[in-house]
Design a protein around this motif. Structure first.
Motif, short mmCIF file in Angstrom:
data_model
loop_
_atom_site.label_atom_id
_atom_site.label_comp_id
_atom_site.label_asym_id
_atom_site.label_seq_id
_atom_site.Cartn_x
_atom_site.Cartn_y
_atom_site.Cartn_z
N ALA A 424 42.42 41.77 35.39
CA ALA A 424 41.19 42.36 35.93
C ALA A 424 41.15 42.07 37.42
CB ALA A 424 39.97 41.76 35.23
N ILE A 426 38.52 42.22 40.36
CA ILE A 426 37.07 42.33 40.46
C ILE A 426 36.64 41.98 41.88
CG2 ILE A 426 34.86 41.58 39.50
CD1 ILE A 426 36.73 42.93 37.46
N ALA A 439 36.87 36.33 32.55
CA ALA A 439 36.96 37.71 32.05
C ALA A 439 37.43 37.68 30.60
CB ALA A 439 37.94 38.51 32.90
N LEU A 487 35.40 44.98 28.82
CA LEU A 487 35.62 43.87 29.73
C LEU A 487 34.28 43.18 29.96
CD1 LEU A 487 37.60 42.39 31.66
CD2 LEU A 487 36.76 43.91 33.47
N LEU A 489 32.36 39.93 31.88
CA LEU A 489 32.52 39.02 33.02
C LEU A 489 31.36 38.03 33.04
CD1 LEU A 489 33.48 41.69 35.70
CD2 LEU A 489 35.05 40.15 34.48
#
Length: 541
Positions: A424, A426, A439, A487, A489
């Motif tokens: 990921a 980000i 994540a 996903l 977070l």
């Protein structure tokens, strides 16, 4: 594959090896009762040789019944062996001498294999790095290849719960060996992981933990198989066993890749749906089906039979358990993949509402989501290799927390397979000088259950505005029609990692010093926030 066990077994017999420095290592030997010459299988382990990896593998007498002399040795400073145990430090030299000794045992056919799980797998790599006799085949299961990066730390964050737990176990074994009941009770009585960490750091005579926290590159290089074997031809058959929810998965993946690059024909890999232990059909409270109950012991015997006895068929190159289809894939090689990006998008309420965040096939207009990590109620880690429960757990209830930003694809309209490393990227911002980001990749079924496939963690020192790359772990996942990827977070992963205090240079901090940390996730437009998946281009078996 026949399951006949033709041999009665004698043992265990006690045997001793006197090392060149005078230290005596003690082993148990199990032999076929029938006279003749047999290959030797050696396991070197630190937990007391009676255990012999039986937390996951069959008892040594089972292996001996298949026509092997099985040697289970206490490493230096453990069990009945002399000397002082220091994690990994002596295993290269002691291991090399043990290989020479094991191959010279009465009844040995001249062929020598190594097997074992976890620490017992790392002793195989370290013995191979020594200057003694080379083994003829090895079968490392769930081991570290670069202990700093695939064991002690993840995304530059110290794996507190795992590291403290294992250090405490080894310190208690040492205290019991010294008949030191007071120390044993003190370790048992520690209030929590932080208190235990401080206790073990203060006792370097008992524990390696202080060195791991010091994080000195020279120390790590001396105990890292990936460093010590970098120039080794790796020209011996290797059978690697791993688990998608094992905390050493990246070590298994990297070790197999290193052997595979140099000798493809003799490299064999099995990765199941398992956590570090046990290996069975349950994962995170989910029954993965009858195929998940894979006979690793039979597979190892077939491997050793082929390479040490010249019997049977060459083992499969790769057998991977597909977590989406819940069945095995037998592959002639690891398939080529292409990175496929899913871009984060929302109306700004991805943390407040489970339905607002999206994973789109292309970037959308600029937006962002903000949530706050509260040290008084840190977000727990669920599923995966370090969560509670570990494995293929349903985290949908935790995705409903307002300190978790959630992004989900549309239902897949065609089954799609992903094999390899996921990640990921980000773009985050925070008013705090530093923060953590965890994540989680999940497979969301039509019923709404979000089953954890992989997790990753990153400690970010300068969080004012950063593009954080969070390495998720290797996967084998076919997304069925009607299922979605998600996903999630969050700003903490309790209790696997220490709570970030919200200051600049991260240092262990008392709970009283921890502050809330607002975390903003920017996506769309020029922001690069996305999930990167290793899509298999051609259909695989």
């Amino acid at each position: 594959m026949h399951h006949r066990t033709p041999h009665d077994v004698i043992g265990p017999e006690r045997a001793e090896l006197v090392l060149r420095d005078g230290i005596v290592l003690v082993a148990d030997i199990y032999r076929p009762a029938n006279e003749g010459l047999y290959p030797v299988l050696l396991m070197r382990q630190p937990y007391g040789r009676a255990i012999a990896s039986t937390v996951v593998l069959a008892h040594p007498c089972w292996y001996a019944s298949h026509g092997y002399i099985v040697v289970i040795q206490d490493v230096r400073g453990c069990g009945d062996s002399g000397g002082d145990f220091e994690a990994f430090v002596n295993e290269m030299e002691d291991g090399a001498q043990s290989l020479d000794w094991a191959a010279s045992l009465p009844g040995c056919s001249g062929k020598l294999g190594l097997y074992g799980f976890s620490y017992q797998a790392m002793t195989q790599y370290l013995a191979l790095a020594g200057k003694g006799r080379r083994p003829d085949a090895i079968a490392p299961a769930m081991a570290s290849w670069m202990p700093r990066d695939d064991w002690a730390y993840e995304g530059s964050a110290f794996r507190l719960g795992l590291n403290v737990s294992w250090a405490a176990q080894m310190a208690k074994l040492k205290a019991a060996r010294n008949d030191d009941g007071e120390t044993y009770s003190t370790i048992d009585g520690a209030a929590d992981d932080l208190a235990l960490r401080d206790l073990l750091i203060a006792r370097p005579d008992l524990s390696h933990l202080g060195k791991w926290i010091e994080d000195d590159e020279t120390y790590w290089s001396k105990i890292s198989p990936g460093v010590l074997l970098r120039d080794n031809p790796l020209d011996i058959p290797a059978f690697h066993t791993g688990g998608w929810a094992d905390f050493f998965l990246e070590g298994t993946w990297a070790a197999d890749a290193a052997f595979r690059r140099k000798n493809l024909q003799t490299s064999h890999l099995v990765i199941g749906p398992w956590t570090h232990a046990p290996w069975n059909r349950m994962s995170g409270g989910t029954d993965m089906g009858p195929e998940a109950e894979f006979p690793v012991d039979r597979a190892q015997i077939a491997f050793f039979d082929f390479y040490l006895k010249g019997k049977g068929d060459r083992p499969a190159t790769a057998r991977l358990f597909d977590m989406g289809l819940r069945r095995w894939r037998t592959l002639p090689s690891l398939p080529p993949t292409a990175d496929t990006a899913f871009f984060l998008a929302s109306s700004g309420l991805a943390a407040a509402m489970i339905s607002d965040g999206r994973l789109d096939t292309g970037p959308s207009s600029p937006a962002g989501d903000t949530f706050v990590h509260d040290p008084f109620r840190p977000t727990p880690l669920v599923g995966g290799h370090l969560g509670t429960p570990a494995g293929f757990a349903d985290r949908s209830a935790f995705d409903n927390r307002a300190d978790v930003a959630v992004y989900t694809t549309l239902p897949f309209d065609a089954a799609t397979t992903f094999i390899g490393k996921a990640a990921a990227e980000i773009e985050i911002a925070s008013r705090s000088l530093g923060c953590d980001v965890c994540a989680t990749l999940s497979l969301v079924g039509p019923d709404g259950a979000a089953k954890v496939i992989s997790t990753g963690y990153a400690r970010i020192d300068d969080a004012h505005r950063a593009l954080a790359r969070i390495s998720l772990r290797s996967i084998c996942l076919s997304v069925p029609v009607g299922f979605r990827l998600r996903l999630s977070l969050q700003g903490a992963a309790a209790p696997a990692f220490e709570i970030h205090p919200g200051n600049g240079a991260f240092a262990p901090a008392p709970a009283i010093a921890c502050r809330p940390i607002p975390i903003s996730i920017h996506h769309g437009g020029a922001a690069g926030s996305r999930l990167i998946m290793p899509r298999v281009s051609d259909d695989v078996a």
